[in-house]
Design a protein around this motif. Sequence first.
Motif, PDB file in Angstrom:
ATOM      1  N   LEU A 106       0.843  -1.193   0.000  1.00  0.00           N
ATOM      2  CA  LEU A 106       0.000   0.000   0.000  1.00  0.00           C
ATOM      3  C   LEU A 106       0.878   1.243   0.000  1.00  0.00           C
ATOM      4  O   LEU A 106       1.897   1.293   0.692  1.00  0.00           O
ATOM      5  N   GLY A 107       0.482   2.251  -0.748  1.00  0.00           N
ATOM      6  CA  GLY A 107       1.253   3.496  -0.773  1.00  0.00           C
ATOM      7  C   GLY A 107       0.794   4.404  -1.892  1.00  0.00           C
ATOM      8  O   GLY A 107       0.199   3.950  -2.879  1.00  0.00           O
ATOM      9  N   GLU A 108       1.067   5.689  -1.722  1.00  0.00           N
ATOM     10  CA  GLU A 108       0.697   6.656  -2.750  1.00  0.00           C
ATOM     11  C   GLU A 108       1.491   6.405  -4.027  1.00  0.00           C
ATOM     12  O   GLU A 108       2.519   5.726  -4.022  1.00  0.00           O
ATOM     13  N   THR A 109       1.008   6.975  -5.119  1.00  0.00           N
ATOM     14  CA  THR A 109       1.718   6.899  -6.387  1.00  0.00           C
ATOM     15  C   THR A 109       3.115   7.505  -6.239  1.00  0.00           C
ATOM     16  O   THR A 109       3.263   8.597  -5.695  1.00  0.00           O
ATOM     17  N   GLY A 110       4.108   6.774  -6.715  1.00  0.00           N
ATOM     18  CA  GLY A 110       5.477   7.291  -6.681  1.00  0.00           C
ATOM     19  C   GLY A 110       6.253   6.971  -5.432  1.00  0.00           C
ATOM     20  O   GLY A 110       7.367   7.456  -5.255  1.00  0.00           O
ATOM     21  N   THR A 111       5.707   6.145  -4.532  1.00  0.00           N
ATOM     22  CA  THR A 111       6.432   5.825  -3.292  1.00  0.00           C
ATOM     23  C   THR A 111       7.368   4.638  -3.451  1.00  0.00           C
ATOM     24  O   THR A 111       8.109   4.307  -2.525  1.00  0.00           O
ATOM     25  N   GLY A 112       7.347   3.988  -4.615  1.00  0.00           N
ATOM     26  CA  GLY A 112       8.280   2.891  -4.857  1.00  0.00           C
ATOM     27  C   GLY A 112       7.680   1.512  -4.658  1.00  0.00           C
ATOM     28  O   GLY A 112       8.386   0.581  -4.246  1.00  0.00           O
ATOM     29  N   LYS A 113       6.401   1.359  -4.995  1.00  0.00           N
ATOM     30  CA  LYS A 113       5.749   0.059  -4.780  1.00  0.00           C
ATOM     31  C   LYS A 113       6.359  -1.020  -5.673  1.00  0.00           C
ATOM     32  O   LYS A 113       6.575  -2.147  -5.242  1.00  0.00           O
ATOM     33  N   ARG A 138       4.850   8.189   2.541  1.00  0.00           N
ATOM     34  CA  ARG A 138       5.154   9.256   1.584  1.00  0.00           C
ATOM     35  C   ARG A 138       6.625   9.627   1.721  1.00  0.00           C
ATOM     36  O   ARG A 138       7.229   9.460   2.782  1.00  0.00           O
ATOM     37  N   LEU A 139       7.210  10.134   0.647  1.00  0.00           N
ATOM     38  CA  LEU A 139       8.624  10.491   0.680  1.00  0.00           C
ATOM     39  C   LEU A 139       8.916  11.469   1.809  1.00  0.00           C
ATOM     40  O   LEU A 139       9.905  11.317   2.542  1.00  0.00           O
ATOM     41  N   ALA A 140       8.053  12.483   1.977  1.00  0.00           N
ATOM     42  CA  ALA A 140       8.286  13.505   2.999  1.00  0.00           C
ATOM     43  C   ALA A 140       8.220  12.933   4.410  1.00  0.00           C
ATOM     44  O   ALA A 140       8.702  13.564   5.358  1.00  0.00           O
ATOM     45  N   GLU A 141       7.645  11.739   4.574  1.00  0.00           N
ATOM     46  CA  GLU A 141       7.484  11.144   5.900  1.00  0.00           C
ATOM     47  C   GLU A 141       8.575  10.125   6.228  1.00  0.00           C
ATOM     48  O   GLU A 141       8.584   9.562   7.322  1.00  0.00           O
ATOM     49  N   ARG A 142       9.484   9.890   5.290  1.00  0.00           N
ATOM     50  CA  ARG A 142      10.538   8.907   5.541  1.00  0.00           C
ATOM     51  C   ARG A 142      11.485   9.407   6.632  1.00  0.00           C
ATOM     52  O   ARG A 142      11.875  10.585   6.639  1.00  0.00           O
ATOM     53  N   SER A 143      11.881   8.515   7.507  1.00  0.00           N
ATOM     54  CA  SER A 143      12.788   8.908   8.588  1.00  0.00           C
ATOM     55  C   SER A 143      14.207   9.141   8.082  1.00  0.00           C
ATOM     56  O   SER A 143      15.005   9.818   8.730  1.00  0.00           O
ATOM     57  N   PRO A 201       4.570  16.047  -3.203  1.00  0.00           N
ATOM     58  CA  PRO A 201       3.291  15.405  -3.563  1.00  0.00           C
ATOM     59  C   PRO A 201       3.471  14.274  -4.577  1.00  0.00           C
ATOM     60  O   PRO A 201       2.658  13.356  -4.639  1.00  0.00           O
ATOM     61  N   GLY A 202       4.536  14.355  -5.391  1.00  0.00           N
ATOM     62  CA  GLY A 202       4.794  13.300  -6.381  1.00  0.00           C
ATOM     63  C   GLY A 202       5.721  12.219  -5.876  1.00  0.00           C
ATOM     64  O   GLY A 202       6.106  11.325  -6.642  1.00  0.00           O
ATOM     65  N   ASN A 203       6.133  12.317  -4.591  1.00  0.00           N
ATOM     66  CA  ASN A 203       6.966  11.303  -3.945  1.00  0.00           C
ATOM     67  C   ASN A 203       8.290  11.069  -4.687  1.00  0.00           C
ATOM     68  O   ASN A 203       8.861  12.010  -5.205  1.00  0.00           O
ATOM     69  N   VAL A 204       8.745   9.815  -4.725  1.00  0.00           N
ATOM     70  CA  VAL A 204      10.090   9.528  -5.243  1.00  0.00           C
ATOM     71  C   VAL A 204      10.215   9.917  -6.710  1.00  0.00           C
ATOM     72  O   VAL A 204      11.250  10.419  -7.138  1.00  0.00           O
ATOM     73  N   ARG A 205       9.146   9.703  -7.479  1.00  0.00           N
ATOM     74  CA  ARG A 205       9.217  10.059  -8.902  1.00  0.00           C
ATOM     75  C   ARG A 205       9.490  11.547  -9.083  1.00  0.00           C
ATOM     76  O   ARG A 205      10.254  11.958  -9.958  1.00  0.00           O
ATOM     77  N   GLU A 206       8.861  12.364  -8.251  1.00  0.00           N
ATOM     78  CA  GLU A 206       9.073  13.806  -8.353  1.00  0.00           C
ATOM     79  C   GLU A 206      10.484  14.168  -7.929  1.00  0.00           C
ATOM     80  O   GLU A 206      11.101  15.080  -8.497  1.00  0.00           O
ATOM     81  N   LEU A 207      11.029  13.465  -6.931  1.00  0.00           N
ATOM     82  CA  LEU A 207      12.409  13.712  -6.506  1.00  0.00           C
ATOM     83  C   LEU A 207      13.377  13.408  -7.643  1.00  0.00           C
ATOM     84  O   LEU A 207      14.310  14.188  -7.903  1.00  0.00           O
ATOM     85  N   ILE A 208      13.189  12.286  -8.319  1.00  0.00           N
ATOM     86  CA  ILE A 208      14.055  11.924  -9.443  1.00  0.00           C
ATOM     87  C   ILE A 208      13.982  12.997 -10.521  1.00  0.00           C
ATOM     88  O   ILE A 208      14.996  13.421 -11.087  1.00  0.00           O
ATOM     89  N   TYR A 209      12.761  13.464 -10.792  1.00  0.00           N
ATOM     90  CA  TYR A 209      12.587  14.539 -11.786  1.00  0.00           C
ATOM     91  C   TYR A 209      13.327  15.799 -11.351  1.00  0.00           C
ATOM     92  O   TYR A 209      14.029  16.433 -12.146  1.00  0.00           O
ATOM     93  N   ALA A 210      13.203  16.170 -10.075  1.00  0.00           N
ATOM     94  CA  ALA A 210      13.826  17.396  -9.575  1.00  0.00           C
ATOM     95  C   ALA A 210      15.350  17.319  -9.666  1.00  0.00           C
ATOM     96  O   ALA A 210      16.009  18.279 -10.084  1.00  0.00           O
TER      97      ALA A 210
END
Length: 633
Positions: free
Chosen positions: A352-359, A496-501, A535-544
């Motif tokens: 389970l996870g939002e889009t882009g979290t690496g499922k 979510r990416l922003a919630e990772r420890s 909001p786009g999680n890992v995919r958005e990070l890769i893009y950035a």
Amino acid sequence: MNALIPADHRRAKARETFFEHGQIPTGLIDDAIVNSWQRCSAASINVSERVQFDTVSRSGLLELMDSNQILLEAATQPLEQLGQTVNGAGYSVLLTDDKGVALAARRSGRCANTLINGAFRQGVNLSEATIGTSAMSCAVSERRPVLVSGVEHYLHANRVFNCAASPIVDPMGRVLGAIDITRGNPLEPGGALSLVQQCSARVERQLMGMLSPWLMVSLGWEQNDLRASGDLLVALGQEGQVLGLSPRVRELTGLASTDETLCFQDLFDLRFDELVDGFRGRKQPMTARMHSGLSFSLRPVNTDARKTVRRSSANPPAKRLPDSTDFGDPAISRQATLAGRAMEKGLPVLILGETGTGKEVMAKSLHSGSMSSSGTFVAINCAAIPESLIEGELFGHAEGAYTGARRGGAPGKIEQADSGTLFLDEIGDMPLGLQSRLLRVLETREVTRLGSATPKPVRFQLICATHRNLSEAAQNGDFREDLLYRIKGMTVRLPRLAERSDLQSFIVDRCRALTQGSRELSQDCLDGLIRYDWPGNVRELIYALTHADALAEPDEVLELCHLPEEIAAPTTVAVGSNRTVNRGGSTLKTLERAVIDEALAIEGGNVSRAAKRLGIGRATLYRRFKTASEDGP
């Protein structure tokens, strides 16, 4: 006679013949270029058009990167090495998709041409319809390497480009995109084409390897040549089914693309079990004749091949996810370890996870550490395939099942996953009718193709993933409750990416991996990335990070100003003082004005230093300050 005419004269003569006299310049330039000129002319493209290298939107770029994930993964290392090889000669390097949109670019530090630098950016549309004739569009259209120099470009403005490109063909025979090198100076025809050909061939070998074949066979010309050929490869499944062919094997067999299911015996006069028995008995090479009459010596490609072919399909080697599996975030690592143990007991896993979290990354990791790792990892996105097609994709079809069905029928994803892992991504979007059929497969461990009454036994590990709340969907009647119980043997929840420890180390690691260790993040840049909500999680990070890598000069540390505007925008960036800006009840413009004022106050009114603190240019700061001032106090 034309070959004796200097190349520059031939190109000029060809252009005069086509554009001034309206005739086909036969024998003067590559037919691929003439074909492109004809398409551009038919599309009423004006040769004097101004060229604008516009990028796709941010959401479009995220979608582009996602849809070309496999190509990007296969091309990253070859592209980087090609860039290192040609940089000193002034070449910039480009990877495009099959439509001509730039997926990755490596600009030469020695290139001062603003037009080339403007074109070689991620997300730029370089299709033939947009910029006219180019080496990339010709290579994709003709399925072969092409060189386009100077005036051979359809548009006058592009004659500063000298390009060589080679197409990338996947194991199923589909053209995925092209590798291109470009510079302002004239090319060395043989050398430039050789470089892009070698790079695209390496990407194609990577794509073959990513099929995770049960057996990879290399075709050789000589019996005594012990080296495995890198460009004559056949990837085979456990039953001898052809998973993929390298482009040169396709040329030899006359198969442009795989439109039907093939097995080893469809290509050679040798039975697959004879080949396997020969490899088991260390009889290498095995000689086989193609049905065309060509004879080859066949060898397993990798050094572990003999061990591979000894594996019994009934008793795959036991393998489990190590207890120390580390995903950075301790909570994720713990869940992965527990999921691995559950899979050892035959339980399905639901991620389970939002889009882009690496499922899918998690699913592949679980597969590689499972007892099914010797089999194929087969993924299907239930949300990305139209409802009318997904049934055939999952269950396959028999010959004559419907109009246009393949001759001999075709296996579905479930059959392909036999002895391996079936990954159903976004299972929450699967149509209800198919949920019933899937439930029956899970209960009976048999699959029946469309148009057939004969079930086939299948054994696979099941991993599902979704961003939806399936319990809520079951209550609403959108998802079968009995199926839910069958797929959630063990649940893994990805944050979510922003919630990772481990967010900071995760960002740094992704940056190093993406840039092959050639880039570092400034503290301001890292702070900005940590503060952003993703909001786009890992995919958005890769893009950035890819965006920043493209904008920064070679060997330059990545700064806040290199990031996409929505991440580096003043409204999302703290200015670093002891004072805080009150955001309660403020409009976006008010917040922007407040942050700009704050930065100017800290820097004593120095606009340049304030702009640098905010991670934007001076002109941008002036423009935003002016807009904010006009909109209110």
